[in-house]
Motif scaffolding. Sequence first.
Motif, PDB file in Angstrom:
ATOM      1  N   SER A  52       0.828  -1.210   0.000  1.00 17.24           N
ATOM      2  CA  SER A  52       0.000   0.000   0.000  1.00 17.24           C
ATOM      3  C   SER A  52       0.860   1.257   0.000  1.00 17.24           C
ATOM      4  O   SER A  52       0.645   2.177  -0.808  1.00 17.24           O
ATOM      5  CB  SER A  52      -0.918  -0.007   1.222  1.00 17.24           C
ATOM      6  N   THR A  53       1.862   1.279   0.883  1.00 15.81           N
ATOM      7  CA  THR A  53       2.741   2.445   0.973  1.00 15.81           C
ATOM      8  C   THR A  53       3.543   2.632  -0.309  1.00 15.81           C
ATOM      9  O   THR A  53       3.699   3.754  -0.806  1.00 15.81           O
ATOM     10  CB  THR A  53       3.703   2.301   2.163  1.00 15.81           C
ATOM     11  N   GLY A  54       4.053   1.530  -0.860  1.00 14.09           N
ATOM     12  CA  GLY A  54       4.853   1.601  -2.083  1.00 14.09           C
ATOM     13  C   GLY A  54       4.054   2.097  -3.274  1.00 14.09           C
ATOM     14  O   GLY A  54       4.528   2.936  -4.045  1.00 14.09           O
ATOM     15  N   ILE A  55       2.847   1.570  -3.427  1.00 10.86           N
ATOM     16  CA  ILE A  55       1.986   2.001  -4.543  1.00 10.86           C
ATOM     17  C   ILE A  55       1.667   3.487  -4.421  1.00 10.86           C
ATOM     18  O   ILE A  55       1.738   4.242  -5.403  1.00 10.86           O
ATOM     19  CB  ILE A  55       0.682   1.171  -4.568  1.00 10.86           C
ATOM     20  N   LYS A  56       1.321   3.926  -3.239  1.00 11.56           N
ATOM     21  CA  LYS A  56       0.985   5.343  -3.031  1.00 11.56           C
ATOM     22  C   LYS A  56       2.198   6.239  -3.288  1.00 11.56           C
ATOM     23  O   LYS A  56       2.072   7.321  -3.872  1.00 11.56           O
ATOM     24  CB  LYS A  56       0.439   5.560  -1.622  1.00 11.56           C
ATOM     25  N   GLU A  57       3.363   5.772  -2.859  1.00 14.95           N
ATOM     26  CA  GLU A  57       4.585   6.537  -3.083  1.00 14.95           C
ATOM     27  C   GLU A  57       4.866   6.672  -4.582  1.00 14.95           C
ATOM     28  O   GLU A  57       5.183   7.763  -5.077  1.00 14.95           O
ATOM     29  CB  GLU A  57       5.764   5.839  -2.401  1.00 14.95           C
ATOM     30  N   ALA A  58       4.733   5.567  -5.306  1.00 10.94           N
ATOM     31  CA  ALA A  58       4.995   5.574  -6.750  1.00 10.94           C
ATOM     32  C   ALA A  58       3.993   6.455  -7.487  1.00 10.94           C
ATOM     33  O   ALA A  58       4.364   7.255  -8.356  1.00 10.94           O
ATOM     34  CB  ALA A  58       4.949   4.152  -7.299  1.00 10.94           C
ATOM     35  N   LEU A  59       2.728   6.317  -7.127  1.00 11.15           N
ATOM     36  CA  LEU A  59       1.688   7.084  -7.822  1.00 11.15           C
ATOM     37  C   LEU A  59       1.768   8.567  -7.497  1.00 11.15           C
ATOM     38  O   LEU A  59       1.491   9.402  -8.364  1.00 11.15           O
ATOM     39  CB  LEU A  59       0.307   6.526  -7.467  1.00 11.15           C
ATOM     40  N   GLN A  60       2.141   8.885  -6.282  1.00 14.48           N
ATOM     41  CA  GLN A  60       2.294  10.309  -5.946  1.00 14.48           C
ATOM     42  C   GLN A  60       3.411  10.934  -6.774  1.00 14.48           C
ATOM     43  O   GLN A  60       3.276  12.068  -7.244  1.00 14.48           O
ATOM     44  CB  GLN A  60       2.570  10.493  -4.457  1.00 14.48           C
ATOM     45  N   GLN A  61       4.503  10.207  -6.963  1.00 13.46           N
ATOM     46  CA  GLN A  61       5.573  10.705  -7.824  1.00 13.46           C
ATOM     47  C   GLN A  61       5.054  10.944  -9.237  1.00 13.46           C
ATOM     48  O   GLN A  61       5.348  11.969  -9.860  1.00 13.46           O
ATOM     49  CB  GLN A  61       6.727   9.695  -7.856  1.00 13.46           C
ATOM     50  N   GLY A  62       4.274   9.982  -9.759  1.00 16.40           N
ATOM     51  CA  GLY A  62       3.729  10.116 -11.106  1.00 16.40           C
ATOM     52  C   GLY A  62       2.748  11.270 -11.226  1.00 16.40           C
ATOM     53  O   GLY A  62       2.739  11.994 -12.224  1.00 16.40           O
ATOM     54  N   SER A 136      -7.607   1.949  -0.630  1.00 17.14           N
ATOM     55  CA  SER A 136      -7.526   0.867   0.350  1.00 17.14           C
ATOM     56  C   SER A 136      -6.340  -0.048   0.044  1.00 17.14           C
ATOM     57  O   SER A 136      -5.740   0.022  -1.032  1.00 17.14           O
ATOM     58  CB  SER A 136      -8.823   0.045   0.325  1.00 17.14           C
ATOM     59  N   VAL A 137      -6.020  -0.910   0.995  1.00 19.97           N
ATOM     60  CA  VAL A 137      -4.945  -1.892   0.787  1.00 19.97           C
ATOM     61  C   VAL A 137      -5.307  -2.811  -0.370  1.00 19.97           C
ATOM     62  O   VAL A 137      -4.443  -3.164  -1.189  1.00 19.97           O
ATOM     63  CB  VAL A 137      -4.718  -2.708   2.079  1.00 19.97           C
ATOM     64  N   LYS A 138      -6.573  -3.181  -0.469  1.00 22.41           N
ATOM     65  CA  LYS A 138      -7.030  -4.035  -1.566  1.00 22.41           C
ATOM     66  C   LYS A 138      -6.871  -3.325  -2.906  1.00 22.41           C
ATOM     67  O   LYS A 138      -6.439  -3.938  -3.896  1.00 22.41           O
ATOM     68  CB  LYS A 138      -8.492  -4.428  -1.348  1.00 22.41           C
ATOM     69  N   ASP A 139      -7.223  -2.044  -2.956  1.00 19.39           N
ATOM     70  CA  ASP A 139      -7.040  -1.257  -4.184  1.00 19.39           C
ATOM     71  C   ASP A 139      -5.565  -1.275  -4.601  1.00 19.39           C
ATOM     72  O   ASP A 139      -5.249  -1.461  -5.780  1.00 19.39           O
ATOM     73  CB  ASP A 139      -7.487   0.194  -3.972  1.00 19.39           C
ATOM     74  N   ALA A 140      -4.687  -1.070  -3.630  1.00 16.22           N
ATOM     75  CA  ALA A 140      -3.248  -1.019  -3.914  1.00 16.22           C
ATOM     76  C   ALA A 140      -2.752  -2.349  -4.463  1.00 16.22           C
ATOM     77  O   ALA A 140      -1.974  -2.389  -5.429  1.00 16.22           O
ATOM     78  CB  ALA A 140      -2.475  -0.649  -2.650  1.00 16.22           C
TER      79      ALA A 140
END
Length: 253
Positions: A52-62, A136-140
Amino acid sequence: MKKQNPILPATLFTILFFTINLNQAHSQVLNKLLSKATKTNTAATPSDQEISTGIKEALQQGIVKSSDQLSAVNGFFGNAAVKILFPPEAQKAENTLRKLGLNKLCDNVILSLNRAAEDAAKEAKPIFISALKQMSVKDAANILLGPSDAATQYFKRTTTDSLAAKFRPVVHNSLNKVGATQYYNQAATSYNKVPFNRNKVDPDIENYVTQKAISGLFVEIAQQELQIRQNLPSSRSTALLQKVFSYADQAKK
């Protein structure tokens, strides 16, 4: 009766002793290797929270990169993939006007439409960040292991309405500021006055620019998402991103 050679049992015992110890040593080495492999695999498998944290970090950069690029001067106008041209129903009008020597008017329309989209793109960042916070974690997990545009599709579902509501007044103000409304209205009016012209052009351009600005953002976000998934060095810039997306790479094989 033939006497048994006393050396033979001792030899057999020695061979048996070394064989047993060799097998035990081999077994110990094998167990160590298996234990190490298990620990390595466990370490390489990210937790739900890490995903979850990794996906959010990557998408925020994008998101930040996409918004900054498109909101800059010529962010839309200088990018062939998202550049806004005359609406499809007005392209015949554009061709007619250019034949009549009104090239400058048509060029002004196109430039002003793109300037309005660039202004609107400045408002996108907080809307996308809000969608990230609600992920959500599931979304990620679904995004991580999903198709190459899974994140882009998630943003389309969760932000399109908010983007349209936020972009519309910005586009309205920007079109007026740069003269786009005047230019387009003038172009539409000029075309509608052409003799024997039965296909009139609607001079209202705001909704068209709003939708093109939103679609342009998603085009750029899709490109950023693809770069992350393709393991470009500049995209997986942290240990967490490398761990999360390397796991996804292996899971998809």
